[in-house]
Scaffold this active site. Structure first.
Site, PDB file in Angstrom:
ATOM      1  N   GLY A 130       0.812  -1.201   0.000  1.00 36.02           N
ATOM      2  CA  GLY A 130       0.000   0.000   0.000  1.00 36.02           C
ATOM      3  C   GLY A 130       0.849   1.255   0.000  1.00 36.02           C
ATOM      4  O   GLY A 130       1.011   1.903   1.040  1.00 36.02           O
ATOM      5  N   SER A 164      -0.966  -3.893  -6.495  1.00 36.54           N
ATOM      6  CA  SER A 164      -0.898  -5.253  -7.027  1.00 36.54           C
ATOM      7  C   SER A 164      -1.359  -6.257  -5.983  1.00 36.54           C
ATOM      8  O   SER A 164      -1.014  -6.144  -4.801  1.00 36.54           O
ATOM      9  CB  SER A 164       0.541  -5.586  -7.440  1.00 36.54           C
ATOM     10  OG  SER A 164       1.015  -4.694  -8.407  1.00 36.54           O
ATOM     11  N   GLU A 247      12.348  -4.059  -3.548  1.00 37.31           N
ATOM     12  CA  GLU A 247      11.416  -4.009  -4.673  1.00 37.31           C
ATOM     13  C   GLU A 247      12.167  -3.827  -5.979  1.00 37.31           C
ATOM     14  O   GLU A 247      11.851  -4.469  -6.987  1.00 37.31           O
ATOM     15  CB  GLU A 247      10.406  -2.876  -4.487  1.00 37.31           C
ATOM     16  CG  GLU A 247       9.423  -2.778  -5.650  1.00 37.31           C
ATOM     17  CD  GLU A 247       8.451  -1.614  -5.516  1.00 37.31           C
ATOM     18  OE1 GLU A 247       7.311  -1.747  -5.975  1.00 37.31           O
ATOM     19  OE2 GLU A 247       8.846  -0.565  -4.960  1.00 37.31           O
ATOM     20  N   SER A 379       8.386   4.985 -12.307  1.00 38.74           N
ATOM     21  CA  SER A 379       8.476   4.935 -13.767  1.00 38.74           C
ATOM     22  C   SER A 379       9.911   5.128 -14.232  1.00 38.74           C
ATOM     23  O   SER A 379      10.759   5.661 -13.522  1.00 38.74           O
ATOM     24  CB  SER A 379       7.585   6.020 -14.390  1.00 38.74           C
ATOM     25  OG  SER A 379       8.137   7.303 -14.149  1.00 38.74           O
TER      26      SER A 379
END
Length: 404
Positions: A130, A164, A247, A379
């Protein structure tokens, strides 16, 4: 980095050959249990077998349910290499195992480690992340989801997006603003939240693959005991960056690239046009070999990072490039496969959330999904800014008039 095999490493390689020969047929399809759906019993049984033999959760202490081996970068490389070469699954690779577990091992308390790590590595608990919000994606520290304390509970209100696996997750590691009067990076806390808690609404978001792998999540007066916090109030940004470190390694994982390269080579060798396989044609072979060189560069770079991590060295710029490099390269590998398949994949229809009904549609699903990964987790354009500013010390990007 010394890659010379010791007697112990040679013994491990022999153990891997024996394990693959004896148990390899039990492996679920590669990609099953990778995080796009809840794993089935075959995936769970495979995960249990891998932990038992030390090929998953290898360096997680036994008191938390792991195998308990000392961390060794070459052990990890040998296991990954052997499984990729055999085309069998490395086990569950989702956010809980690859991101939350190492975070708790690094900064969690003993009760949190004992409570959450075992069920997570076994695949019994699944986690969502989250972090992102509608106006706090790349600028994550601007998040607006808040939590105040009332009667020994955090009371949470707000929204997350692009979450996700939230549609099947049991738990969420969640960033909320608990100290609104402090500077934005210092006012965030990192909470561990059961998804069955009253007041949580999950709305799936379908992507161009036809699957709803992302979600919107809304929190309305969600109550969570105040002890479900990692470190303390206002320490969330520190914890979040520990998780983000893992991550980036997950999203840019070189083992995924190596396996995809093997699949791509097989496809090009098997696809015959005008009597000759594509791999025998100079243009196609040249494209493949260029990508192969980049995959090998990524593999050895990640091995270097693991070596540095095992010595508690700061990898700096080396770590920053992993996510950008890995996700863009994965998409380019899928692009070559899509080009080779041509019209074979144009009738693509989504079926199952992981495997598709043919090699062609599986490649098209990867190609579309990987476009999302280039954006998700920071991104590529934002990643290049971070690499330039933090890694290379270049001037910060100019802000528009009136920007923060």
């Amino acid at each position: 980095m010394d890659l010379t095999l010791s007697d112990r490493h040679r013994a491990l390689r022999a153990d891997l050959r024996e394990f693959i020969a004896r148990h390899g047929h039990r492996s679920p399809p590669v990609g099953g249990g990778g995080g796009r759906k809840r794993p089935d019993q075959r995936v769970l049984d495979w995960q249990s077998l891998l932990i038992e033999h030390g090929f998953a959760a290898r360096s997680v202490p036994t008191r938390y349910g792991g195998y308990g081996a000392e961390h060794d970068v070459l052990d990890a490389a040998l296991i990954t290499e052997a499984f990729n070469a055999a085309g069998i699954s490395l086990g569950i690779q989702g956010q809980g195992i690859r991101m939350l577990v190492p975070t708790l091992l690094e900064v969690g308390n003993e009760e949190q480690r004992r409570r959450w790590i075992g069920p997570t590595i076994r695949g019994e608990l699944h986690w969502a992340q989250g972090y992102s919000e509608p106006e706090a994606g790349s600028d994550l520290a601007s998040l607006r989801t808040r939590a105040h304390v009332e009667d020994g509970n955090f009371v949470i209100n707000g929204q997350k997006i692009w979450t996700s696996s939230a549609h099947y997750a049991d738990m969420m590691f969640l960033l909320v603003r608990t100290e609104p009067d402090r500077p934005k990076h210092l006012g965030i806390s990192y909470l561990l939240l059961p998804m069955a808690t009253s007041g949580i609404e999950v709305r799936p978001l379908a992507t161009m693959t036809g699957h709803a792998t992302f979600n919107e999540v809304f929190f309305t007066d969600v109550r969570l005991p105040t002890d479900q916090i990692v470190l303390g109030r206002g320490d969330g940004w520190k914890v979040a960056n520990v998780t983000l470190k893992h991550e980036r390694m997950l999203l840019g994982d070189s083992s995924k690239l190596v396996h995809r390269l093997h699949r791509l080579r097989a496809l090009l060798a098997e696809t015959v046009v005008d009597g000759a396989p594509l791999l025998s044609r100079p243009v196609w072979r040249d494209r493949f070999l260029r990508l192969q060189g980049e995959v090998l560069a990524g593999k050895y770079h990640q091995m270097r990072l693991l070596s540095e991590a095992s010595r508690d060295q700061d990898s700096g710029l080396g770590l920053l490039v992993v996510k950008y490099y890995g996700t863009t390269l994965a998409w380019r590998l899928a692009t070559l496969a899509v080009d080779a398949l041509g019209e074979a994949g144009l009738a693509y229809e989504p079926h199952d959330e992981v495997g598709e009904d043919s090699a062609a549609t599986a490649w098209y699903a990867d190609w579309m999904y990987d476009l999302g990964l280039i954006i998700g987790g920071g991104s590529s354009n934002i990643q290049k800014n971070i690499i330039a500013e933090r890694g290379l010390g270049m001037p910060r990007e100019p802000k528009p008039m009136g920007g923060a």
